[in-house]
Design a protein around this motif. Structure first.
Motif, mmCIF file in Angstrom:
data_model
loop_
_atom_site.group_PDB
_atom_site.id
_atom_site.type_symbol
_atom_site.label_atom_id
_atom_site.label_comp_id
_atom_site.label_asym_id
_atom_site.label_seq_id
_atom_site.Cartn_x
_atom_site.Cartn_y
_atom_site.Cartn_z
ATOM 1 N N GLY A 248 -11.982 -0.446 10.915
ATOM 2 C CA GLY A 248 -10.706 -0.248 10.245
ATOM 3 C C GLY A 248 -10.558 -1.207 9.075
ATOM 4 N N LEU A 249 -9.950 -0.740 7.995
ATOM 5 C CA LEU A 249 -9.861 -1.562 6.787
ATOM 6 C C LEU A 249 -9.015 -2.814 7.000
ATOM 7 C CD1 LEU A 249 -9.616 1.207 4.052
ATOM 8 C CD2 LEU A 249 -11.428 -0.510 4.289
ATOM 9 N N TRP A 250 -7.943 -2.720 7.776
ATOM 10 C CA TRP A 250 -7.139 -3.918 8.021
ATOM 11 C C TRP A 250 -7.904 -4.933 8.867
ATOM 12 C CZ3 TRP A 250 -3.627 -4.950 4.814
ATOM 13 C CH2 TRP A 250 -2.780 -3.976 4.286
ATOM 14 N N ARG A 251 -8.683 -4.445 9.818
ATOM 15 C CA ARG A 251 -9.518 -5.352 10.610
ATOM 16 C C ARG A 251 -10.574 -6.008 9.718
ATOM 17 N NH1 ARG A 251 -11.153 -5.403 16.023
ATOM 18 N NH2 ARG A 251 -9.060 -4.580 16.459
ATOM 19 N N GLN A 252 -11.127 -5.234 8.808
ATOM 20 C CA GLN A 252 -12.125 -5.803 7.909
ATOM 21 C C GLN A 252 -11.501 -6.781 6.925
ATOM 22 O OE1 GLN A 252 -14.608 -2.536 6.398
ATOM 23 N NE2 GLN A 252 -15.960 -2.975 8.112
ATOM 24 N N LYS A 278 2.030 -7.477 3.953
ATOM 25 C CA LYS A 278 1.093 -7.176 5.035
ATOM 26 C C LYS A 278 -0.318 -7.563 4.609
ATOM 27 C CE LYS A 278 -0.626 -3.582 8.125
ATOM 28 N NZ LYS A 278 -0.478 -2.197 8.638
ATOM 29 N N ALA A 279 -0.659 -7.234 3.374
ATOM 30 C CA ALA A 279 -1.987 -7.586 2.876
ATOM 31 C C ALA A 279 -2.165 -9.097 2.837
ATOM 32 C CB ALA A 279 -2.199 -6.995 1.487
ATOM 33 N N ALA A 280 -1.141 -9.800 2.378
ATOM 34 C CA ALA A 280 -1.228 -11.257 2.301
ATOM 35 C C ALA A 280 -1.420 -11.873 3.681
ATOM 36 C CB ALA A 280 0.024 -11.818 1.638
ATOM 37 N N ALA A 281 -0.862 -11.230 4.701
ATOM 38 C CA ALA A 281 -1.000 -11.750 6.059
ATOM 39 C C ALA A 281 -2.382 -11.472 6.637
ATOM 40 C CB ALA A 281 0.075 -11.134 6.954
ATOM 41 N N HIS A 282 -3.049 -10.430 6.167
ATOM 42 C CA HIS A 282 -4.355 -10.054 6.719
ATOM 43 C C HIS A 282 -5.522 -10.753 6.024
ATOM 44 C CE1 HIS A 282 -2.218 -6.950 8.945
ATOM 45 N NE2 HIS A 282 -3.335 -6.667 9.584
ATOM 46 N N PHE A 283 -5.416 -10.972 4.719
ATOM 47 C CA PHE A 283 -6.486 -11.676 4.024
ATOM 48 C C PHE A 283 -6.215 -13.175 4.138
ATOM 49 C CE2 PHE A 283 -6.650 -7.498 2.064
ATOM 50 C CZ PHE A 283 -8.009 -7.276 1.900
ATOM 51 N N ARG A 284 -7.020 -13.845 4.904
ATOM 52 C CA ARG A 284 -6.765 -15.258 5.210
ATOM 53 C C ARG A 284 -6.760 -16.110 3.945
ATOM 54 N NH1 ARG A 284 -11.874 -16.579 8.908
ATOM 55 N NH2 ARG A 284 -11.626 -14.380 9.442
ATOM 56 N N GLY A 285 -5.765 -16.986 3.860
ATOM 57 C CA GLY A 285 -5.694 -17.909 2.731
ATOM 58 C C GLY A 285 -5.554 -17.247 1.383
#
Length: 331
Positions: A248-252, A278-285
């Motif tokens: 899944g793209l969010w998992r990746q 949501k994107a900012a929360a998923h891509f670390r840092g």
């Protein structure tokens, strides 16, 4: 997820075996990369000086490498940049296997980087190219130094109404229906529709830029594989949205190690502005740049702002790397 062409491009006298004349901005050059079962056009600017870090730009659905011309120009003194025409788009012919899935497009990017030996690169992606770049960064972190995503096509539970026609292209027979319904539309009207859809403020497109986009629209519509590429790519996005688990793209996105810059437009009619956090929360840092007046192609509407944000990311990343090197030396 479609995109129009940037202003200020110039036509060359060269023609190709496809249709029409290719356009390059002043200072740009083109070359063809041939790999087994795959041929891709690469647009690049010779670096202003030696030693600049490499960068790769990946366009969105219906777009081409031209979508990055203005941003590449503004970053010419910062990176050694090149932009791909994904298989079946721009001046790249369709892939031999006709596979337009996000995974296949990511594989094409990876194959190009491996063959060219340019990695790790500063990787940029818009829309579909953002989904492709996310997958590349997740599965091959060794190839990506930083990641910059402009309105990336990542799964949304509530798709905006204006994005529905693009999603419908994934359904069998819809492309043929669209073709019949729009057969009487001129290239100018088609281009105006794309511009209105993709820009937060369509008036930012210059008259010269609009004329160039109309010419490109005429060329694309004459390609025998135009609708096939659009249909299969749309289906690839829909399929990627439904994948679960580690694919899944969010998992990746959570697996991406590269410092990431996320750019979202407040007037984006294709990728919802509400997805930014949501994107900012998923891509670390990651760092988030929100442009309230921008649409789907912020790198074309506000290239100076996107360039400055990337340069800041580059400076901060270099600073952290230097600090780590100093600490390691002391250790």
């Amino acid at each position: 997820m479609s995109s129009t062409e940037p202003p200020g491009v110039r036509s060359t006298a060269e023609t190709a075996s496809q249709v029409g004349a290719v356009r390059v901005a002043e200072g740009e050059q083109l070359r063809t990369v041939a790999l087994p079962g795959l041929e891709m056009n690469v647009r690049f600017r010779p670096p202003l000086r030696e030693g600049l870090p490499p960068a790769l730009f990946v366009h969105g659905l219906g777009g081409s490498s031209q979508n990055w011309s203005e941003l590449m120009r503004r970053l010419a003194g910062t990176v050694d940049g090149e932009a791909l025409d994904l298989p079946g788009f721009g001046w790249s012919p369709p892939p031999a296997d006709r596979d337009y899935s996000v995974t296949a497009l990511a594989r094409a990017v990876i194959r190009h980087l491996d063959a060219a030996g340019r990695g790790p690169v500063h990787l940029f992606g818009n829309s579909l190219g953002g989904a492709v770049s996310t997958r590349v960064a997740a599965v091959r972190p060794d190839l990506v130094r930083t990641l910059t995503l402009v309105s990336p096509a990542l799964p949304e539970l509530r798709v905006q109404k204006s994005a529905v026609p693009t999603a419908l292209l994934a359904l069998p027979g819809v492309a043929a229906l669209f073709g019949r319904l729009t057969v009487g539309l001129t290239a100018e009207r088609r281009t105006r529709g794309v511009t209105d859809l993709c820009y937060g403020d369509p008036s930012r497109v210059t008259a010269e830029g609009f004329r160039a986009a109309v010419e490109e629209m005429e060329r694309r519509m004459a390609l025998p594989y135009f609708w096939d590429a659009m249909t299969r790519s749309s289906r690839g996005i829909v399929d990627a949205y439904t994948l679960g688990g580690q694919h899944g793209l969010w998992r990746q996105a959570q697996r991406v190690l590269a410092p990431t810059l996320l750019v979202y437009g407040g007037r984006d009619q294709l990728v919802s502005y509400r997805m930014a956090r949501k994107a900012a929360a998923h891509f670390r840092g990651s760092r988030l740049l929100c442009l309230p007046e921008a649409g789907h192609v912020a790198m074309m509407e506000y290239p100076e702002v996107v360039a400055a944000a990337f340069q800041e990311l580059l400076r901060d990343t270099a600073g952290r790397e230097n600090d780590r090197s100093t600490e390691d030396g002391k250790g």
